[in-house]
Write a protein that holds these residues in place. Structure first.
Motif, PDB file in Angstrom:
ATOM      1  N   LYS A  29       2.661  24.632 -15.175  1.00 16.61           N
ATOM      2  CA  LYS A  29       2.553  25.985 -14.639  1.00 16.61           C
ATOM      3  C   LYS A  29       1.846  25.946 -13.298  1.00 16.61           C
ATOM      4  O   LYS A  29       0.865  25.223 -13.133  1.00 16.61           O
ATOM      5  CB  LYS A  29       1.774  26.861 -15.628  1.00 16.61           C
ATOM      6  CG  LYS A  29       1.668  28.326 -15.230  1.00 16.61           C
ATOM      7  CD  LYS A  29       0.892  29.100 -16.290  1.00 16.61           C
ATOM      8  CE  LYS A  29       0.746  30.561 -15.906  1.00 16.61           C
ATOM      9  NZ  LYS A  29      -0.035  31.302 -16.928  1.00 16.61           N
TER      10      LYS A  29
ATOM     11  N   VAL B 219      -0.584  27.369 -10.687  1.00 20.20           N
ATOM     12  CA  VAL B 219      -1.740  28.265 -10.665  1.00 20.20           C
ATOM     13  C   VAL B 219      -2.535  28.033  -9.391  1.00 20.20           C
ATOM     14  O   VAL B 219      -2.395  26.999  -8.724  1.00 20.20           O
ATOM     15  CB  VAL B 219      -2.645  28.049 -11.902  1.00 20.20           C
ATOM     16  CG1 VAL B 219      -1.903  28.361 -13.187  1.00 20.20           C
ATOM     17  CG2 VAL B 219      -3.192  26.630 -11.933  1.00 20.20           C
TER      18      VAL B 219
ATOM     19  N   GLN C 142      -0.577  22.920 -13.331  1.00 21.58           N
ATOM     20  CA  GLN C 142      -1.497  22.850 -14.477  1.00 21.58           C
ATOM     21  C   GLN C 142      -0.688  22.678 -15.759  1.00 21.58           C
ATOM     22  O   GLN C 142       0.310  23.367 -15.968  1.00 21.58           O
ATOM     23  CB  GLN C 142      -2.346  24.118 -14.566  1.00 21.58           C
ATOM     24  CG  GLN C 142      -3.396  24.073 -15.666  1.00 21.58           C
ATOM     25  CD  GLN C 142      -4.200  25.356 -15.721  1.00 21.58           C
ATOM     26  OE1 GLN C 142      -3.650  26.425 -15.922  1.00 21.58           O
ATOM     27  NE2 GLN C 142      -5.494  25.249 -15.524  1.00 21.58           N
TER      28      GLN C 142
END
Length: 364
Positions: free
Chosen positions: A183, A185, A195
C-alpha cells in the motif's frame, strides 16, 4: 468403607516411648521426635478413589465417603481448621491468635481421596523464609526478629476439589488466513512509500472435538479471602498419594468451605475454556473466530485432595501480614510491612548527600 474410615482415625503412639508419631516430610514414614523410631505409612493398594459426581450429589448424599472430625474456628479471622491431637501449638495458622481447645466441635467432611504430602520440612521452610526476609528492603527490625522464631511458620494442608470428565463439543466458526498487500502511504517526512499491510481471508469452518479433561483443580475453601498467592499455588499432582491421616500428623488441615456443587460449576467453566481452545486448534489457520460451540461432559468424577503450604503470620502496627511457602517445591510469596523510620532516614541521608555534592560543586 467403614473399615477405611476407622483406619484413618487410628492414633498410634511410639512403641518405644509412647510419644506421638509425626509425619516426616519427603518420606512415607511417621517418626518419633524423641527416640527416632520410624514406621512406614500403609498406603492403599488400589490408588486413588475417584467418586462419581452426579450419583454422589443426587443419590449417595453428603454422608457417603465422609467422616467426622474435630474443628476449631478462629474467632479473630474466621478460618476453620482441623488440628491433629499431637499438634501442640494451638494458634491459628493464619493470624497466630490463640485457639481455645474447649471450643472444638464435630463436623462431617468428605473423606479426602488423596494428599500431596509435604516434601520439605519446617526447618527448610524456615530457612527459605529467613532468606526471603533478609532480602527485603526497609523491613522493620521486628520482622527480622520474627523470622528467627520457627513458631511463626506452620504447616497447613489446603483443601481442593479435582474433577475429571470426558469432553465432547461441536462447533462452527471461521478460519482466518493471513496475506499481505503493498500500500502506498505518506511517511513522516511527507514522502510516498510502499508499506506492507496484513489482510485476512476468512473461510467457514465446523467440526467436532473430544478429549479427556484430567484433574481440573478448584480451590475448596475461601482461604482467608483468597490470600493464597497464585505465585505459589502450583503443585506437581503426580506426587499425590492415597489418603492416609498419618500424613497429617503434626500439621494443620483446613476444611473445605466451598461446596462440591459450587466447585463443579467452576470446573465446568474451566472445561468450557479448554473446549474453546481445542476448537480453535482444530479450526487451524492463522487466526480463528468461534461463533458457536455446543459442549457436553460425561463420566464426571471428582476427588477431595489436600495440598501443602507453610504459612507465617505476623502483626506489625496492628496490621496482619501473611507469608506463604509451597510445601512441595519451596516457592515463596507474601505481603510485607515497611519501616517508616528506615525509609525516612534513608531519604534524609540521600538529601544530605545531594546537598553535600551541590556545595562541593559550587566551591570548586
Amino acid at each position: 468403607m467403614e473399615e477405611t474410615i476407622k483406619n484413618t482415625e487410628l492414633k498410634k503412639p511410639c512403641i518405644n516411648c509412647g510419644a506421638e508419631l509425626r509425619y516426616q516430610p519427603g518420606t512415607k514414614n511417621i517418626s518419633c521426635e524423641y527416640c527416632g523410631h520410624l514406621e512406614e505409612i500403609a498406603l492403599g493398594e488400589h490408588g486413588f478413589k475417584e467418586l462419581e459426581l452426579y450419583p454422589y450429589l443426587k443419590e449417595m448424599g453428603a454422608q457417603k465417603h465422609s467422616e467426622e472430625i474435630s474443628m476449631l474456628n478462629c474467632k479473630n479471622c474466621g478460618a476453620n481448621q482441623h488440628i491433629e491431637e499431637n499438634y501442640k501449638s494451638l494458634h491459628c495458622v493464619y493470624c497466630s491468635m490463640p485457639l481455645v481447645l474447649e471450643d472444638a466441635y464435630k463436623e462431617d467432611w468428605i473423606l479426602p481421596g488423596a494428599v500431596l504430602p509435604f516434601q520439605i520440612d519446617q526447618k527448610r521452610s524456615f530457612q527459605i523464609f529467613q532468606q526471603w526476609v533478609k532480602g527485603l528492603w526497609f523491613a522493620p527490625n521486628k520482622l527480622k526478629k520474627a523470622a528467627l522464631d520457627p513458631q511463626f511458620t506452620k504447616g497447613l494442608y489446603l483443601p481442593y476439589w479435582t474433577f475429571d470428565a470426558q469432553l465432547k463439543a461441536t462447533y462452527s466458526g471461521q478460519r482466518g488466513v493471513y496475506y499481505y498487500e503493498n500500500k502506498r502511504v505518506r511517511n513522516s517526512q511527507g514522502k510516498m512509500v510502499n508499506q506492507r499491510v496484513r489482510r485476512t481471508r476468512w473461510y467457514p469452518a465446523s467440526g467436532k472435538i473430544a478429549g479427556f479433561v484430567d484433574d481440573t483443580l478448584v480451590k475448596a475453601s475461601q482461604q482467608r479471602q483468597g490470600r493464597i498467592p497464585t505465585k505459589i499455588a502450583h503443585w506437581n499432582l503426580k506426587l499425590l498419594q492415597p489418603f492416609n491421616s498419618s500424613f497429617l500428623r503434626g500439621f494443620v488441615t483446613e476444611k473445605y468451605t466451598i461446596p462440591l456443587k459450587q466447585g463443579h460449576l467452576t470446573a465446568k467453566g474451566e472445561a468450557e475454556r479448554i473446549a474453546k481452545r481445542w476448537c480453535r486448534q482444530d479450526i487451524g489457520g492463522d487466526t480463528q473466530r468461534l461463533t458457536h460451540m455446543d459442549m457436553s461432559l460425561s463420566e464426571e468424577t471428582f476427588k477431595h485432595i489436600l495440598l501443602p503450604v507453610y504459612v507465617s503470620a505476623y502483626r506489625y502496627n496492628g496490621k496482619e501480614y501473611n507469608f506463604f511457602i509451597n510445601g512441595e517445591n519451596g516457592n515463596i510469596s507474601g505481603s510485607r510491612p515497611y519501616s517508616f523510620w528506615k525509609i525516612f532516614f534513608t531519604v534524609v541521608l540521600v538529601l544530605l548527600l545531594i546537598a553535600a555534592i551541590v556545595i562541593l560543586a559550587r566551591n570548586n
